[in-house]
Design a protein around this motif. Structure first.
Motif, short mmCIF file in Angstrom:
data_model
loop_
_atom_site.label_atom_id
_atom_site.label_comp_id
_atom_site.label_asym_id
_atom_site.label_seq_id
_atom_site.Cartn_x
_atom_site.Cartn_y
_atom_site.Cartn_z
N MET A 1 0.84 -1.18 0.00
CA MET A 1 0.00 0.00 0.00
C MET A 1 0.89 1.25 0.00
N LEU A 2 0.56 2.21 -0.84
CA LEU A 2 1.33 3.44 -0.89
C LEU A 2 1.04 4.29 0.34
N LYS A 3 2.10 4.91 0.84
CA LYS A 3 1.91 5.82 1.96
C LYS A 3 1.35 7.12 1.38
N PRO A 4 0.31 7.69 2.01
CA PRO A 4 -0.36 8.87 1.46
C PRO A 4 0.57 10.03 1.13
N SER A 5 1.62 10.23 1.92
CA SER A 5 2.50 11.37 1.68
C SER A 5 3.60 11.07 0.66
N LYS A 6 3.69 9.83 0.24
CA LYS A 6 4.76 9.46 -0.68
C LYS A 6 4.20 8.63 -1.83
N TYR A 7 4.20 9.19 -3.03
CA TYR A 7 3.76 8.45 -4.20
C TYR A 7 4.92 8.37 -5.18
N PRO A 8 5.86 7.52 -4.90
CA PRO A 8 7.02 7.43 -5.77
C PRO A 8 6.69 6.81 -7.12
N ALA A 9 7.43 7.19 -8.12
CA ALA A 9 7.26 6.58 -9.43
C ALA A 9 8.13 5.34 -9.48
N PHE A 10 9.38 5.52 -9.71
CA PHE A 10 10.31 4.41 -9.86
C PHE A 10 11.50 4.71 -8.97
N GLU A 11 11.39 4.34 -7.73
CA GLU A 11 12.39 4.74 -6.74
C GLU A 11 13.44 3.65 -6.55
N ILE A 12 14.31 3.50 -7.53
CA ILE A 12 15.34 2.47 -7.43
C ILE A 12 16.31 2.75 -6.29
N GLY A 13 16.37 4.00 -5.86
CA GLY A 13 17.26 4.35 -4.76
C GLY A 13 16.90 3.64 -3.46
N HIS A 14 15.70 3.11 -3.41
CA HIS A 14 15.29 2.47 -2.16
C HIS A 14 15.27 0.95 -2.24
N MET A 15 15.92 0.40 -3.26
CA MET A 15 16.10 -1.06 -3.22
C MET A 15 17.20 -1.33 -2.19
N ILE A 16 17.03 -2.38 -1.45
CA ILE A 16 17.95 -2.70 -0.36
C ILE A 16 19.20 -3.39 -0.92
N ILE A 17 20.36 -2.82 -0.62
CA ILE A 17 21.61 -3.46 -1.04
C ILE A 17 22.42 -3.95 0.17
N GLU A 18 21.97 -3.62 1.37
CA GLU A 18 22.69 -4.03 2.58
C GLU A 18 21.67 -4.33 3.68
N LYS A 19 21.55 -5.60 4.02
CA LYS A 19 20.63 -6.00 5.08
C LYS A 19 21.03 -5.31 6.39
N ASN A 20 20.05 -4.68 7.05
CA ASN A 20 20.31 -3.96 8.29
C ASN A 20 21.41 -2.91 8.13
N GLY A 21 21.47 -2.29 6.97
CA GLY A 21 22.51 -1.31 6.69
C GLY A 21 22.20 0.08 7.23
N LYS A 22 22.80 1.07 6.59
CA LYS A 22 22.63 2.46 7.01
C LYS A 22 21.17 2.88 6.90
N MET A 23 20.78 3.78 7.81
CA MET A 23 19.42 4.32 7.78
C MET A 23 19.27 5.24 6.57
N CYS A 24 18.18 5.11 5.87
CA CYS A 24 17.90 5.94 4.69
C CYS A 24 16.85 6.99 5.08
N GLY A 25 16.77 8.04 4.30
CA GLY A 25 15.78 9.09 4.52
C GLY A 25 14.34 8.60 4.40
N CYS A 26 14.15 7.46 3.76
CA CYS A 26 12.80 6.90 3.59
C CYS A 26 12.33 6.14 4.83
N GLY A 27 13.24 5.92 5.78
CA GLY A 27 12.87 5.21 6.98
C GLY A 27 13.29 3.75 7.00
N GLN A 28 13.80 3.25 5.88
CA GLN A 28 14.27 1.86 5.82
C GLN A 28 15.80 1.85 6.00
#
Ligand SMILES: [Zn+2]
Length: 147
Positions: A1-28
Motif C-alpha cells: 500500500m502506498l503511503k499517502p504522503s509518498k507516491y514514488p514513481a520508480f524509486e530504485i534508490g530504495h532497493m535494499i543493497i545491505e541488510k540492516n545497513g545504514k538508515m535511509c531518509g525513507c525510513g528503511q
C-alpha cells in the motif's frame, strides 16, 4: 500500500543493497541511495576530512582532487556500492546502456572507468555500457539522458 504522503514513481534508490545497513531518509535501512547518492558521498568525504558543515558537489570534487589518497577508500567503496545497484538492475532489465545523470555526472573522471570495470566483473551474463548523461545534472529534469 502506498503511503499517502509518498507516491514514488520508480524509486530504485530504495532497493535494499545491505541488510540492516545504514538508515535511509525513507525510513528503511540499507537502501541503495544511502550508499550511492551524492549526499552519501559528500557526507563520507566530509567526515573523513573533518568538515562539519555541508559541502557542495563542486567542493567535494575539489576535496577529492586535493586529497586523493586520503579519500581513496571512500571513493572505492562508493563505486563498489554503485556497482552493486547497477548490477542488480542490469540483471532485471538488461539495459544496453546505463546513463548516470544528476550531479554525479560531473565526477566522470573520478568514477566512470572503475565503475565500468566493477560492473563488468560482477555481472553474470553481460555488462551494460555505463556512460555519463549528456545533460548531466539536468538529465532528470529534461527526462532524457542520451540523445
Ligand atoms: Zn530508502
Amino acid at each position: 500500500m502506498l503511503k499517502p504522503s509518498k507516491y514514488p514513481a520508480f524509486e530504485i534508490g530504495h532497493m535494499i543493497i545491505e541488510k540492516n545497513g545504514k538508515m535511509c531518509g525513507c525510513g528503511q535501512k540499507g537502501c541503495f541511495e544511502a550508499y550511492s547518492s551524492m549526499k552519501a558521498l559528500k557526507d563520507n568525504i566530509r567526515k573523513k576530512i573533518g568538515i562539519t558543515k555541508n559541502i557542495s558537489g563542486k567542493e567535494a570534487l575539489q576535496i577529492i582532487k586535493d586529497n586523493t589518497e586520503e579519500v581513496k577508500d571512500i571513493i572505492s567503496e562508493f563505486i563498489f556500492n554503485l556497482s552493486i545497484g547497477i548490477r542488480n538492475l542490469s540483471e532485471i532489465f538488461a539495459p544496453e546502456v546505463v546513463s548516470i545523470g544528476g550531479s554525479l555526472a560531473y565526477y566522470e573522471e573520478v568514477f566512470l572507468t572503475d565503475l565500468q570495470k566493477k560492473v563488468e566483473k560482477s555481472n553474470l551474463y553481460y555488462t551494460p555500457k555505463i556512460v555519463v548523461a549528456e545533460f548531466k545534472n539536468d538529465a532528470g529534469l529534461i527526462g532524457s539522458t542520451i540523445k
